[in-house]
Scaffold this motif. Structure first.
Motif, mmCIF file in Angstrom:
data_model
loop_
_atom_site.group_PDB
_atom_site.id
_atom_site.type_symbol
_atom_site.label_atom_id
_atom_site.label_comp_id
_atom_site.label_asym_id
_atom_site.label_seq_id
_atom_site.Cartn_x
_atom_site.Cartn_y
_atom_site.Cartn_z
ATOM 1 N N ASP A 1 0.898 -1.099 0.116
ATOM 2 C CA ASP A 1 -0.015 -0.022 -0.116
ATOM 3 C C ASP A 1 0.883 1.155 -0.090
ATOM 4 N N VAL A 2 0.998 1.849 -1.235
ATOM 5 C CA VAL A 2 2.152 2.884 -1.397
ATOM 6 C C VAL A 2 1.469 4.116 -0.676
ATOM 7 N N ALA A 3 0.097 4.269 -0.676
ATOM 8 C CA ALA A 3 -0.647 5.539 -0.304
ATOM 9 C C ALA A 3 -0.325 5.458 1.489
ATOM 10 N N SER A 4 -0.489 4.450 2.057
ATOM 11 C CA SER A 4 -0.202 4.279 3.533
ATOM 12 C C SER A 4 1.095 4.410 3.716
ATOM 13 N N LEU A 5 2.189 3.964 3.048
ATOM 14 C CA LEU A 5 3.627 4.122 3.160
ATOM 15 C C LEU A 5 3.995 5.689 3.379
ATOM 16 N N GLU A 6 3.324 6.498 2.310
ATOM 17 C CA GLU A 6 3.533 7.745 2.178
ATOM 18 C C GLU A 6 2.931 8.584 3.439
ATOM 19 N N ALA A 7 1.748 8.038 3.794
ATOM 20 C CA ALA A 7 1.057 8.581 5.096
ATOM 21 C C ALA A 7 2.026 8.328 6.328
ATOM 22 N N ASP A 8 2.643 7.272 6.442
ATOM 23 C CA ASP A 8 3.418 6.890 7.597
ATOM 24 C C ASP A 8 4.608 7.909 7.678
ATOM 25 N N ILE A 9 5.345 7.962 6.402
ATOM 26 C CA ILE A 9 6.341 9.120 6.194
ATOM 27 C C ILE A 9 5.928 10.417 6.904
ATOM 28 N N ALA A 10 4.713 10.802 6.412
ATOM 29 C CA ALA A 10 4.300 12.178 6.647
ATOM 30 C C ALA A 10 4.198 12.216 8.225
ATOM 31 N N THR A 11 3.678 11.238 8.636
ATOM 32 C CA THR A 11 3.483 10.907 10.016
ATOM 33 C C THR A 11 4.752 11.169 10.899
ATOM 34 N N LEU A 12 5.892 10.276 10.488
ATOM 35 C CA LEU A 12 6.955 10.272 11.185
ATOM 36 C C LEU A 12 7.649 11.724 11.045
ATOM 37 N N LYS A 13 7.650 12.565 10.000
ATOM 38 C CA LYS A 13 8.013 13.756 9.698
ATOM 39 C C LYS A 13 7.260 14.797 10.896
ATOM 40 N N ALA A 14 5.989 14.811 11.082
ATOM 41 C CA ALA A 14 5.295 15.628 11.846
ATOM 42 C C ALA A 14 5.936 15.097 13.397
ATOM 43 N N ALA A 15 6.128 14.095 13.422
ATOM 44 C CA ALA A 15 6.906 13.691 15.011
ATOM 45 C C ALA A 15 8.099 14.237 15.281
ATOM 46 N N GLY A 16 8.764 14.964 14.120
ATOM 47 C CA GLY A 16 10.039 15.376 14.389
ATOM 48 C C GLY A 16 11.258 14.440 14.009
ATOM 49 N N LEU A 17 10.937 13.522 13.297
ATOM 50 C CA LEU A 17 12.204 12.656 12.940
ATOM 51 C C LEU A 17 12.552 13.069 11.393
#
Length: 216
Positions: free
Chosen positions: A198-214
């Motif tokens: 699920d590419v869309a889910s992966l991109e959402a995970d990446i955005a989530t990690l960025k939002a958390a400060g990684l």
């Protein structure tokens, strides 16, 4: 000692190369995959009913992003080795990565029943399947238990779960723990170890990690 012409040894060597391909331990990915596939071919020629050979095959296929074939091999491994906790565990990982998170939960729960003194990694697989089902609170419980048994494990997944459930302060604190544990962590390197379909889910995970400060 294992006979070099045995199916179990070929299965073990294939799995080592599959893990190398996934995590980039010492060889380039294509070389690791090719070597692993050679061992799978040898193992299947010796004993096509060996469940571990099919498990190794499923992991190699997953890294190649051949998700349907990976799932077929994982299910075949389970059918051939219904009493193997490890077969069920890695089937869970392949299934979760391929869009069958609910089936993945059933397999890892079965693995835990087959091996009550299971290693901490089983908790990581359980948490992964729960997270992909959006059962975030269950995933948090599993990943916390994983980290208690294996310090530093499951931290990135906890960041994802906290951020997704609006617990941004805990997500940011989790991100700091990730970097304290692994100062070289980047989202780009983490992404290389992800093989979900699920590419869309992966991109959402990446955005989530960025939002958390990684860091990217």
């Amino acid at each position: 000692a294992l006979d070099p012409s045995s199916a179990p040894l070929n299965a073990a060597l294939a799995f080592i190369h599959a893990s190398d391909a996934r995590f980039g331990w010492w060889e380039d990915r294509e070389t690791a995959l090719r070597k692993g596939e050679e061992y799978v071919e040898r193992g299947l020629a010796i004993d096509p009913t060996n469940p571990d050979i099919h498990t190794s095959s499923s992991m190699l296929l997953l890294v190649r992003r051949r998700h349907d074939d990976a799932v077929a091999e994982a299910r075949k491994a389970v059918d051939l080795g219904p009493g193997s906790a490890d077969v069920a565990t890695f089937a869970s990982f392949v299934l979760a990565s391929s869009g069958y998170a609910q089936e993945a939960v059933l397999q890892i729960e079965r693995a835990m029943k087959l091996s009550p003194k299971y290693p901490p990694t089983y908790l990581g697989h359980l948490g992964n399947a729960y997270r992909l089902m959006a059962r975030y609170q269950d995933a948090i419980v599993a990943f916390k238990a994983y980290g208690e048994c294996s310090p530093g494990a499951g931290l990135v997944d906890l960041v994802l779960c906290y951020q997704r459930t609006g617990r941004s302060d805990e997500a940011k604190a989790g991100a700091r723990r990730v970097l304290a544990t692994n100062p070289q962590f980047t989202i780009a390197n983490w992404r290389k170890t992800q093989f979900g379909n699920d590419v869309a889910s992966l991109e959402a995970d990446i955005a989530t990690l960025k939002a958390a400060g990684l860091p990217d």
